[in-house]
Design an enzyme around this catalytic site. Structure first.
Site, PDB file in Angstrom:
ATOM      1  N   MET A  28       0.573  -1.174   0.197  1.00 53.89           N
ATOM      2  CA  MET A  28       0.400   0.140   0.071  1.00 53.89           C
ATOM      3  C   MET A  28       0.940   1.324  -0.044  1.00 53.89           C
ATOM      4  O   MET A  28       1.670   1.207   1.015  1.00 53.89           O
ATOM      5  CB  MET A  28      -1.098   0.320   1.286  1.00 53.89           C
ATOM      6  CG  MET A  28      -2.115  -1.345   1.006  1.00 53.89           C
ATOM      7  SD  MET A  28      -3.161  -1.194   3.364  1.00 53.89           S
ATOM      8  CE  MET A  28      -2.491  -2.055   3.683  1.00 53.89           C
ATOM      9  N   GLN A  81       7.251  -4.793  -4.521  1.00 53.16           N
ATOM     10  CA  GLN A  81       6.219  -5.160  -5.704  1.00 53.16           C
ATOM     11  C   GLN A  81       6.934  -4.091  -6.277  1.00 53.16           C
ATOM     12  O   GLN A  81       6.682  -3.241  -5.935  1.00 53.16           O
ATOM     13  CB  GLN A  81       4.923  -4.915  -5.019  1.00 53.16           C
ATOM     14  CG  GLN A  81       3.492  -5.396  -6.154  1.00 53.16           C
ATOM     15  CD  GLN A  81       2.612  -4.651  -5.714  1.00 53.16           C
ATOM     16  OE1 GLN A  81       2.112  -3.374  -5.649  1.00 53.16           O
ATOM     17  NE2 GLN A  81       1.443  -5.932  -5.166  1.00 53.16           N
ATOM     18  N   CYS A 112      -3.457  -1.606 -10.610  1.00 55.86           N
ATOM     19  CA  CYS A 112      -4.060  -0.332 -10.196  1.00 55.86           C
ATOM     20  C   CYS A 112      -4.815   0.837 -10.932  1.00 55.86           C
ATOM     21  O   CYS A 112      -4.982   0.488 -11.836  1.00 55.86           O
ATOM     22  CB  CYS A 112      -2.752   0.543 -10.311  1.00 55.86           C
ATOM     23  SG  CYS A 112      -2.296   2.489 -10.496  1.00 55.86           S
TER      24      CYS A 112
END
Length: 386
Positions: A28, A81, A112
Site C-alpha cells: 500500500m 512489489q 492499479c
C-alpha cells in the site's frame, strides 16, 4: 474472547518460500514501508510486501524509489512489489533487485485503478493487452531465475477486470501460470468499483478452480480474522492478502495467526496499547525517514489507529497536524488507557472507499488485445497497488 474458527490452511508455500501462516500484507502506497512492516511482523508470521515501486524509477536511481527498497536487517523475506509496462525494463529491474538489493520475492502489480494510469493503458487496464502482459511476466520470471538460480519466486496481483462486461481475471491467471509465476492474488473487485461495494469472493473461487497448479490468494473485505478463515473456506483459495483491514491495526496479523491455528482470537487492544503503538510507529518512521518527514508520514495513520474508539473530533483534528513526537505524546496523554473499542469499530472500514467510477481507457482499447505497440509513458506512474 472470540470463539476460534476451525483452521483451514496450516501454511503457504510460494515457490521455495514457506510461510507458517497463509497471510500476505498487501503493498500500500505510503503505508507498507519498513517501519510499518516491522510493527506487523512483531504480531505474527506471514509475508510482508514493501510498497510498490516502478521499474523505470528504480533503474534511473530515483531517490524516493530507492528508499522504498530499504529492508530491515532482520526481515526474514525481502519482498517487493514491482510495476512496469516494458518487458525489458521489468526484467532488468528484477535482475537488479535480486543482485543489488537482495530481494527474495518479487510481486508484479496489474491492479492499479488510478485514472491517469489506466487512460494510458497501464495498471488495471494492462491485462486487456494479453500478449504484452505475458511478455512482462515472462521477462520478470526469466530474470529472477537467472539472477537467483530459481530461488526468487515471482508472483502477480490483479483485479477481476475493467468492469463486469470486461472480466480478464481467468485469462490473466492462466497466463501467469504459463509465464512461470509461483502464485497469484486476486483483488475481487473490478477497476470500475475502485474500493466500493463488496468484494466478489465467488470470483476468487472461480480463479482457484481454473488455476489449480499454483497458490491463489484472495484479497478484499477481510476486516477481521474470522473473515480470512471464511474466505478460504468459501473459495478454496490458498491464503489471503490483507490490505485496508490492517490500517491502524498491525495486531491483525496476530489475530490471523490465532484464527488459522484454531486458537481464540484476542479482543481488540485497549486504547492504552493503541497509543503506545502509535508512539512506537512514529519513532520508527522518524528513524527511517528523518524527524520532519517521519511525522508527516505518520499523520495519516492517526485516524486509522483511533477508529472505533470514542475519541473526540477536536483531538482527532489536532493529531492531523502534529509536528513532533513530543506533541503527539502530550495529546495522547489525555486519553483513558482503559477504553475499549466499540462493537462497531471491529468492522469499521479503513482507507480508500472511493467508487464506483467509469475507467478511463485509451481509444479503441479493447481492439488492441493482441497489439505489441508500446504503452504511453503516462502508464508508468501508478500511485496505488490496487
Amino acid at each position: 474472547m472470540t470463539a476460534p474458527a476451525a483452521p483451514t490452511v496450516a501454511g503457504l508455500s510460494i515457490g521455495p518460500i514457506d510461510l507458517d501462516v497463509p497471510v500476505v500484507l498487501a503493498p500500500m502506497a505510503g503505508v507498507t514501508n519498513a517501519p510499518f512492516r516491522r510493527l506487523c511482523r512483531a504480531h505474527g508470521a506471514g509475508l510482508y510486501v514493501s510498497e510498490m515501486i516502478t521499474a523505470r524509477a528504480f533503474l534511473e536511481g530515483n531517490a524516493k524509489t530507492r528508499r522504498l527498497t530499504h529492508f530491515d536487517a532482520d526481515e526474514p523475506v525481502r519482498s517487493t512489489q514491482l510495476y512496469g509496462i516494458d518487458p525489458t525494463e521489468v526484467g532488468e529491474a528484477v535482475r537488479r533487485l535480486v543482485e543489488e538489493v537482495g530481494v527474495h520475492h518479487v510481486d508484479l502489480n496489474f491492479g492499479c485503478p488510478v485514472a491517469k494510469v489506466t487512460r494510458n493503458g497501464g495498471g488495471a487496464a494492462l491485462p486487456v493487452r494479453r500478449r504484452l502482459l505475458s511478455r512482462i511476466m515472462r521477462s520478470a520470471v526469466r530474470a529472477a531465475e537467472q539472477a537467483s538460480g530459481g530461488a526468487v519466486p515471482v508472483t502477480a496481483k490483479f483485479r477481476m477486470g475493467i468492469d463486469d462486461d470486461h472480466l480478464t481475471f481467468l485469462e490473466t491467471g492462466r497466463r501467469a501460470v504459463d509465464a512461470g509465476c509461483a502464485a497469484i492474488a486476486l483483488h475481487a473487485r473490478t477497476a470500475t468499483q475502485l474500493y466500493s461495494g463488496t468484494a466478489d469472493w465467488d470470483a476468487i473461487g472461480e480463479l482457484k478452480a481454473a488455476v489449480p497448479e499454483i497458490p491463489v490468494l484472495g484479497n478484499g473485505d477481510v476486516w477481521e480474522a474470522a473473515d480470512a478463515v471464511r474466505m478460504v473456506a468459501q473459495t478454496g483459495c490458498d491464503g489471503v492478502v490483507i490490505g485496508r483491514g490492517c490500517l491502524g491495526r498491525p495486531w491483525l496479523f496476530g489475530d490471523l495467526g490465532a484464527a488459522f491455528a484454531g486458537r481464540p482470537v484476542p479482543d481488540p487492544p485497549l486504547l492504552g496499547e493503541v497509543t503506545a503503538t502509535m508512539l512506537t510507529h512514529l519513532d520508527l518512521l522518524q528513524r527511517w525517514a528523518g524527524e520532519w518527514l517521519g511525522v508527516r508520514e505518520f499523520r495519516k495513520h492517526t485516524g486509522w489507529y483511533l477508529k472505533g474508539y470514542p475519541v473526540g473530533n477536536a483531538l482527532r483534528r489536532s493529531l492531523n497536524v502534529v509536528e513532533s513526537s513530543t506533541q503527539l505524546a502530550a495529546a495522547l496523554e489525555s486519553l483513558d488507557p482503559t477504553t475499549a473499542m466499540t462493537a462497531e469499530g471491529r468492522r469499521a472500514k479503513r482507507g480508500h472507499q472511493q467508487g464506483p467510477r467509469p475507467v478511463s481507457l485509451p481509444d479503441g482499447w479493447y481492439d488492441l488485445a493482441d497489439s505489441d505497440d508500446a504503452l504511453a509513458d503516462g502508464a508508468e506512474a501508478p500511485g496505488s497497488g490496487g
